[in-house]
Design a protein around this motif. Structure first.
Motif, PDB file in Angstrom:
ATOM      1  N   ALA A 214      48.560  35.835  47.929  1.00  0.00           N
ATOM      2  CA  ALA A 214      47.181  36.015  47.481  1.00  0.00           C
ATOM      3  C   ALA A 214      47.014  37.408  46.896  1.00  0.00           C
ATOM      4  O   ALA A 214      47.437  38.395  47.484  1.00  0.00           O
ATOM      5  CB  ALA A 214      46.212  35.794  48.643  1.00  0.00           C
ATOM      6  N   GLY A 215      46.427  37.451  45.722  1.00  0.00           N
ATOM      7  CA  GLY A 215      46.217  38.716  45.021  1.00  0.00           C
ATOM      8  C   GLY A 215      47.266  39.012  43.963  1.00  0.00           C
ATOM      9  O   GLY A 215      47.108  39.943  43.177  1.00  0.00           O
ATOM     10  N   GLN A 216      48.325  38.229  43.906  1.00  0.00           N
ATOM     11  CA  GLN A 216      49.381  38.457  42.912  1.00  0.00           C
ATOM     12  C   GLN A 216      48.846  38.197  41.502  1.00  0.00           C
ATOM     13  O   GLN A 216      48.185  37.191  41.252  1.00  0.00           O
ATOM     14  CB  GLN A 216      50.574  37.550  43.199  1.00  0.00           C
TER      15      GLN A 216
ATOM     16  N   THR B 170      46.822  35.350  35.123  1.00  0.00           N
ATOM     17  CA  THR B 170      46.333  34.577  36.259  1.00  0.00           C
ATOM     18  C   THR B 170      46.487  35.383  37.533  1.00  0.00           C
ATOM     19  O   THR B 170      47.325  36.288  37.624  1.00  0.00           O
ATOM     20  CB  THR B 170      47.083  33.235  36.419  1.00  0.00           C
ATOM     21  N   GLU B 171      45.673  35.021  38.505  1.00  0.00           N
ATOM     22  CA  GLU B 171      45.771  35.605  39.838  1.00  0.00           C
ATOM     23  C   GLU B 171      46.006  34.471  40.827  1.00  0.00           C
ATOM     24  O   GLU B 171      45.343  33.430  40.748  1.00  0.00           O
ATOM     25  CB  GLU B 171      44.489  36.347  40.221  1.00  0.00           C
ATOM     26  N   ILE B 172      46.941  34.680  41.726  1.00  0.00           N
ATOM     27  CA  ILE B 172      47.118  33.745  42.841  1.00  0.00           C
ATOM     28  C   ILE B 172      46.040  34.126  43.852  1.00  0.00           C
ATOM     29  O   ILE B 172      46.076  35.228  44.404  1.00  0.00           O
ATOM     30  CB  ILE B 172      48.531  33.847  43.459  1.00  0.00           C
TER      31      ILE B 172
ATOM     32  N   ASP C 141      45.954  29.108  41.648  1.00  0.00           N
ATOM     33  CA  ASP C 141      45.954  30.153  40.630  1.00  0.00           C
ATOM     34  C   ASP C 141      44.701  30.009  39.777  1.00  0.00           C
ATOM     35  O   ASP C 141      44.232  28.902  39.520  1.00  0.00           O
ATOM     36  CB  ASP C 141      47.227  30.126  39.777  1.00  0.00           C
ATOM     37  N   GLU C 142      44.162  31.164  39.391  1.00  0.00           N
ATOM     38  CA  GLU C 142      42.953  31.203  38.572  1.00  0.00           C
ATOM     39  C   GLU C 142      43.166  32.149  37.399  1.00  0.00           C
ATOM     40  O   GLU C 142      43.747  33.219  37.571  1.00  0.00           O
ATOM     41  CB  GLU C 142      41.761  31.698  39.392  1.00  0.00           C
ATOM     42  N   GLN C 143      42.698  31.743  36.243  1.00  0.00           N
ATOM     43  CA  GLN C 143      42.779  32.605  35.075  1.00  0.00           C
ATOM     44  C   GLN C 143      41.835  33.788  35.250  1.00  0.00           C
ATOM     45  O   GLN C 143      40.697  33.626  35.649  1.00  0.00           O
ATOM     46  CB  GLN C 143      42.382  31.841  33.815  1.00  0.00           C
ATOM     47  N   ARG C 144      42.330  34.969  34.951  1.00  0.00           N
ATOM     48  CA  ARG C 144      41.491  36.166  34.912  1.00  0.00           C
ATOM     49  C   ARG C 144      41.154  36.523  33.466  1.00  0.00           C
ATOM     50  O   ARG C 144      40.056  36.946  33.179  1.00  0.00           O
ATOM     51  CB  ARG C 144      42.169  37.337  35.625  1.00  0.00           C
TER      52      ARG C 144
ATOM     53  N   GLY D 266      42.230  34.991  29.344  1.00  0.00           N
ATOM     54  CA  GLY D 266      42.998  34.019  28.586  1.00  0.00           C
ATOM     55  C   GLY D 266      42.132  33.078  27.782  1.00  0.00           C
ATOM     56  O   GLY D 266      40.947  33.339  27.564  1.00  0.00           O
ATOM     57  N   PRO D 267      42.733  31.973  27.374  1.00  0.00           N
ATOM     58  CA  PRO D 267      42.076  31.080  26.424  1.00  0.00           C
ATOM     59  C   PRO D 267      40.956  30.213  27.002  1.00  0.00           C
ATOM     60  O   PRO D 267      40.166  29.651  26.245  1.00  0.00           O
ATOM     61  CB  PRO D 267      43.222  30.205  25.917  1.00  0.00           C
ATOM     62  N   TYR D 268      40.875  30.080  28.304  1.00  0.00           N
ATOM     63  CA  TYR D 268      39.880  29.202  28.914  1.00  0.00           C
ATOM     64  C   TYR D 268      38.660  29.986  29.376  1.00  0.00           C
ATOM     65  O   TYR D 268      38.769  31.158  29.753  1.00  0.00           O
ATOM     66  CB  TYR D 268      40.481  28.456  30.113  1.00  0.00           C
ATOM     67  N   ALA D 269      37.511  29.332  29.387  1.00  0.00           N
ATOM     68  CA  ALA D 269      36.328  29.922  30.011  1.00  0.00           C
ATOM     69  C   ALA D 269      36.473  29.820  31.539  1.00  0.00           C
ATOM     70  O   ALA D 269      35.979  30.661  32.273  1.00  0.00           O
ATOM     71  CB  ALA D 269      35.066  29.206  29.552  1.00  0.00           C
ATOM     72  N   LEU D 270      37.195  28.779  32.002  1.00  0.00           N
ATOM     73  CA  LEU D 270      37.485  28.574  33.421  1.00  0.00           C
ATOM     74  C   LEU D 270      38.843  27.909  33.537  1.00  0.00           C
ATOM     75  O   LEU D 270      39.136  26.958  32.795  1.00  0.00           O
ATOM     76  CB  LEU D 270      36.423  27.659  34.066  1.00  0.00           C
ATOM     77  N   TRP D 271      39.675  28.392  34.436  1.00  0.00           N
ATOM     78  CA  TRP D 271      40.946  27.751  34.788  1.00  0.00           C
ATOM     79  C   TRP D 271      41.127  27.943  36.282  1.00  0.00           C
ATOM     80  O   TRP D 271      41.256  29.076  36.758  1.00  0.00           O
ATOM     81  CB  TRP D 271      42.119  28.366  34.032  1.00  0.00           C
TER      82      TRP D 271
END
Length: 154
Positions: free
Chosen positions: A51-53, A71-73, A84-87, A89-94
């Motif tokens: 978590a936090g990577q 991305t951040e784990i 994992d979540e995009q911080r 990038g190309p998406y408004a939400l991932w």
């Protein structure tokens, strides 16, 4: 903002320990991503997921257009799931959840992605025409590669 969902389930003929060792290592993501995506990890600390990577990539999803993606784990429960979540990038939400469940014959792996695109109406059109199909292509490729790695050896 329209949020879409993509879910895949795959059965893997391996132990939970083997699955976790493979999927919790960011360097293995390139092995299960189509070459046509131009996927390349540009920065990560070389450790198994925690978590936090933070992991940074370059991807070329369309016509050689290079995009940066960070991305951040955000959550990890050893041998059960990680998110994992995009911080950036190309998406408004991932938001991508990876679940691993031991079964009699190995492991049931479930991926659940919630995503949204920027640009409102134009993003919805892009999802219909391009993004949804590209995600299906990527996840179908992963099913084949994971089968080759785990299921064809037993």
């Amino acid at each position: 903002m329209k949020v879409y969902k993509k879910e895949t389930i795959q059965h893997i003929n391996a132990s939970i320990e083997e699955c976790w060792a493979f999927f919790s290592s960011p360097k293995n993501l390139q092995k299960i991503t189509p070459e046509t995506m131009g996927f390349q990890i540009t920065d990560y600390d070389g450790k198994s997921m925690y978590a936090g990577q933070i992991i940074q990539y370059k991807v070329s999803p369309l016509a050689g257009l290079k995009l940066s993606w960070t991305t951040e784990i955000t959550f990890v429960k050893d041998k059960e799931y990680f998110i994992d979540e995009q911080r950036f990038g190309p998406y408004a939400l991932w938001h991508h959840k990876h679940f691993f469940e031991p079964t009699e014959n190995g492991v049931k792996m479930t991926d659940v992605v919630h995503y949204a695109l920027p640009l409102g109406f134009l993003g919805r059109i892009m999802n219909t025409l391009v993004v949804k199909n590209k995600l299906n292509e990527i996840f179908n490729y992963r099913v084949v590669k994971v089968d080759e790695i785990f299921n064809s050896k037993k």
